[in-house]
Design an enzyme around this catalytic site. Structure first.
Site, PDB file in Angstrom:
ATOM      1  N   CYS A 105       0.785  -1.237   0.000  1.00  0.00           N
ATOM      2  CA  CYS A 105       0.000   0.000   0.000  1.00  0.00           C
ATOM      3  C   CYS A 105       0.818   1.288   0.000  1.00  0.00           C
ATOM      4  O   CYS A 105       0.258   2.362  -0.163  1.00  0.00           O
ATOM      5  CB  CYS A 105      -0.959   0.018   1.181  1.00  0.00           C
ATOM      6  SG  CYS A 105      -0.160   0.317   2.786  1.00  0.00           S
ATOM      7  N   CYS A 145      20.813 -11.908  10.593  1.00  0.00           N
ATOM      8  CA  CYS A 145      19.763 -12.922  10.689  1.00  0.00           C
ATOM      9  C   CYS A 145      19.261 -13.371   9.317  1.00  0.00           C
ATOM     10  O   CYS A 145      18.538 -14.350   9.218  1.00  0.00           O
ATOM     11  CB  CYS A 145      18.592 -12.412  11.533  1.00  0.00           C
ATOM     12  SG  CYS A 145      17.607 -11.127  10.744  1.00  0.00           S
ATOM     13  N   CYS A 155       1.240  -4.160   8.655  1.00  0.00           N
ATOM     14  CA  CYS A 155       0.994  -2.799   8.198  1.00  0.00           C
ATOM     15  C   CYS A 155      -0.336  -2.336   8.777  1.00  0.00           C
ATOM     16  O   CYS A 155      -1.347  -3.031   8.653  1.00  0.00           O
ATOM     17  CB  CYS A 155       0.964  -2.742   6.677  1.00  0.00           C
ATOM     18  SG  CYS A 155       0.587  -1.099   6.033  1.00  0.00           S
ATOM     19  N   HIS A 160       1.165  -8.652   6.311  1.00  0.00           N
ATOM     20  CA  HIS A 160       2.211  -9.205   7.172  1.00  0.00           C
ATOM     21  C   HIS A 160       3.559  -8.631   6.749  1.00  0.00           C
ATOM     22  O   HIS A 160       3.896  -8.614   5.561  1.00  0.00           O
ATOM     23  CB  HIS A 160       2.230 -10.736   7.034  1.00  0.00           C
ATOM     24  CG  HIS A 160       3.386 -11.391   7.699  1.00  0.00           C
ATOM     25  ND1 HIS A 160       3.451 -11.552   9.070  1.00  0.00           N
ATOM     26  CD2 HIS A 160       4.516 -11.930   7.195  1.00  0.00           C
ATOM     27  CE1 HIS A 160       4.581 -12.169   9.371  1.00  0.00           C
ATOM     28  NE2 HIS A 160       5.242 -12.407   8.253  1.00  0.00           N
ATOM     29  N   HIS A 176       8.343  -9.941  12.157  1.00  0.00           N
ATOM     30  CA  HIS A 176       8.183 -10.065  13.602  1.00  0.00           C
ATOM     31  C   HIS A 176       9.142  -9.114  14.307  1.00  0.00           C
ATOM     32  O   HIS A 176      10.149  -8.705  13.731  1.00  0.00           O
ATOM     33  CB  HIS A 176       8.477 -11.501  14.051  1.00  0.00           C
ATOM     34  CG  HIS A 176       7.445 -12.469  13.591  1.00  0.00           C
ATOM     35  ND1 HIS A 176       7.486 -13.077  12.355  1.00  0.00           N
ATOM     36  CD2 HIS A 176       6.311 -12.910  14.192  1.00  0.00           C
ATOM     37  CE1 HIS A 176       6.421 -13.865  12.225  1.00  0.00           C
ATOM     38  NE2 HIS A 176       5.699 -13.787  13.320  1.00  0.00           N
ATOM     39  N   ASP A 203      23.191  -4.036  20.282  1.00  0.00           N
ATOM     40  CA  ASP A 203      23.578  -2.712  20.752  1.00  0.00           C
ATOM     41  C   ASP A 203      22.808  -1.649  19.976  1.00  0.00           C
ATOM     42  O   ASP A 203      23.360  -0.954  19.128  1.00  0.00           O
ATOM     43  CB  ASP A 203      25.090  -2.520  20.591  1.00  0.00           C
ATOM     44  CG  ASP A 203      25.585  -1.250  21.221  1.00  0.00           C
ATOM     45  OD1 ASP A 203      24.883  -0.709  22.106  1.00  0.00           O
ATOM     46  OD2 ASP A 203      26.670  -0.779  20.820  1.00  0.00           O
ATOM     47  N   ARG A 256      14.611  -5.949  17.707  1.00  0.00           N
ATOM     48  CA  ARG A 256      14.957  -6.266  16.322  1.00  0.00           C
ATOM     49  C   ARG A 256      13.666  -6.519  15.557  1.00  0.00           C
ATOM     50  O   ARG A 256      12.992  -7.513  15.770  1.00  0.00           O
ATOM     51  CB  ARG A 256      15.851  -7.504  16.248  1.00  0.00           C
ATOM     52  CG  ARG A 256      16.163  -7.941  14.813  1.00  0.00           C
ATOM     53  CD  ARG A 256      17.166  -9.074  14.780  1.00  0.00           C
ATOM     54  NE  ARG A 256      16.735 -10.247  15.507  1.00  0.00           N
ATOM     55  CZ  ARG A 256      16.114 -11.308  14.959  1.00  0.00           C
ATOM     56  NH1 ARG A 256      15.841 -11.341  13.669  1.00  0.00           N
ATOM     57  NH2 ARG A 256      15.768 -12.329  15.710  1.00  0.00           N
ATOM     58  N   CYS A 296      12.433  -7.818  12.502  1.00  0.00           N
ATOM     59  CA  CYS A 296      12.917  -8.715  11.457  1.00  0.00           C
ATOM     60  C   CYS A 296      11.845  -8.729  10.359  1.00  0.00           C
ATOM     61  O   CYS A 296      10.784  -9.330  10.526  1.00  0.00           O
ATOM     62  CB  CYS A 296      13.123 -10.095  12.067  1.00  0.00           C
ATOM     63  SG  CYS A 296      13.812 -11.298  10.942  1.00  0.00           S
TER      64      CYS A 296
END
Length: 145
Positions: A61, A76, A107, A113, A116, A124, A130, A132
């Site tokens: 969107c 990661c 969103c 989706h 996470h 740090d 985080r 991800c």
């Protein structure tokens, strides 16, 4: 992006899109991640190593989600951010799938989706969080020089 409610790009218009309309707008891979809550393979996304300054937007969107200033290398395999953009339109859902408890990031404009958010991993960063996020969930708008 226009805020005219007749504009199919307006955030309110995304809430009423049918499954068939989403399938028309998105590639099969984008649909799988954004609308079905899938995850792209690690270390494959186009946004993972981007080093430019700018804004990351929802691919579905166009809503602003993150800025390059909060992006960091967590190693990661997916783009990582320590916080959403100021005033960003994200929402959170409890996710108990895959045998663990996580916090899903979606969103806030179109309910797609994104990925996470994890806390307390010892990075740090100012927030010790985080985000991800799947590369397929975002586009990048480079900052004007």
């Amino acid at each position: 992006m226009s805020t005219d409610q007749t504009d199919p790009g307006a955030p309110a218009a995304f809430a009423s899109l049918s499954d068939a309309q989403w399938r028309e707008r998105l590639s099969p891979e984008e649909y799988y991640v954004l609308r079905q809550g899938g995850t792209e393979r690690p270390f494959t996304g186009e946004q993972r190593d981007a080093g430019q300054r700018g804004v990351y937007r929802c691919r579905a969107c166009g809503a602003e989600l993150f800025t390059s200033e909060t992006k960091f290398d967590s190693r990661c395999g997916w783009p990582s951010f320590y916080q959403p953009a100021e005033g960003a339109n994200v929402r959170y859902l409890r996710d108990t799938g895959m045998g663990m408890e996580r916090v899903e990031v979606r969103c806030g404009s179109c309910d797609s989706h994104l990925g996470h958010v994890f806390s307390g991993e010892g990075f740090d960063t100012p927030t010790d969080q985080r985000y991800c996020i799947n590369s397929l969930s975002m586009t990048f708008q480079e900052e004007d020089e």
